[in-house]
Motif scaffolding. Structure first.
Motif, mmCIF file in Angstrom:
data_model
loop_
_atom_site.group_PDB
_atom_site.id
_atom_site.type_symbol
_atom_site.label_atom_id
_atom_site.label_comp_id
_atom_site.label_asym_id
_atom_site.label_seq_id
_atom_site.Cartn_x
_atom_site.Cartn_y
_atom_site.Cartn_z
ATOM 1 N N ARG A 43 0.902 -1.158 -0.007
ATOM 2 C CA ARG A 43 0.123 -0.029 0.011
ATOM 3 C C ARG A 43 0.957 1.345 -0.047
ATOM 4 O O ARG A 43 0.439 2.435 -0.311
ATOM 5 N N LYS A 45 4.275 3.923 -0.843
ATOM 6 C CA LYS A 45 5.339 4.195 -1.716
ATOM 7 C C LYS A 45 6.700 3.911 -1.002
ATOM 8 O O LYS A 45 6.688 3.943 0.054
ATOM 9 N N ARG A 46 7.721 3.494 -1.949
ATOM 10 C CA ARG A 46 8.732 3.137 -1.372
ATOM 11 C C ARG A 46 9.957 3.008 -2.305
ATOM 12 O O ARG A 46 9.826 3.265 -3.519
ATOM 13 N N GLU A 79 8.825 13.423 3.414
ATOM 14 C CA GLU A 79 8.772 14.390 2.493
ATOM 15 C C GLU A 79 9.227 15.880 2.914
ATOM 16 O O GLU A 79 9.383 16.679 2.015
ATOM 17 N N ASP A 111 14.420 7.534 -7.006
ATOM 18 C CA ASP A 111 12.990 7.376 -7.460
ATOM 19 C C ASP A 111 12.204 6.435 -6.416
ATOM 20 O O ASP A 111 12.960 5.394 -6.225
ATOM 21 N N ILE A 112 10.976 6.935 -6.343
ATOM 22 C CA ILE A 112 10.207 6.142 -5.423
ATOM 23 C C ILE A 112 9.140 5.388 -6.596
ATOM 24 O O ILE A 112 8.652 5.840 -7.404
ATOM 25 N N GLU A 114 5.909 3.619 -6.729
ATOM 26 C CA GLU A 114 4.298 3.724 -6.184
ATOM 27 C C GLU A 114 3.618 2.516 -6.264
ATOM 28 O O GLU A 114 3.778 1.550 -7.025
#
Length: 114
Positions: A43, A45-46, A79, A111-112, A114
């Motif tokens: 579920r 973002k990582r 963030e 970069d994340i 999603e």
């Protein structure tokens, strides 16, 4: 768990846990706890596994953070400064605003997913 002792404990990022559970599920049926964990980890973002490990290493080397704190930072993907302050709230080593800004700059380089 009578007769069992923890030999070693090491914090690992959630993305690595997700990878291990997914590999395990290819050959085995997951139990309830494993399914709940996998659903929970899907579920959020990582970072990729490689990026997460690299970020953790840099956080420990450049900012002298404990492994547990570095893993929390990678898992929570802060963030802004307020998010980072929450992570450091109960830490004995206080991190100043300039260091937190440098941590955020470091995280922005990756970069994340999603």
């Amino acid at each position: 768990m009578i007769g069992k002792n923890v030999i070693e404990s090491e914090p690992i990022p959630g993305v690595k846990v997700k990878e291990v559970i997914e590999e395990f599920s290819e050959d085995n049926e997951l139990n309830y706890e494993q399914n709940v964990t996998l659903n929970h980890l899907a579920r959020f973002k990582r970072y990729s596994v490689e990026d997460a490990e690299e970020i953790i290493e840099k956080l420990q080397d450049e900012f002298d953070l404990r492994p547990k704190v570095a893993v929390h930072i990678v898992d929570l993907v802060p963030e802004d400064l307020d998010d980072l302050r929450l992570i450091f709230a109960k830490e004995p080593k206080q991190v100043d605003k300039e260091e937190m800004e440098k941590i955020l700059e470091l995280l922005e380089q990756y970069d994340i997913i999603e």
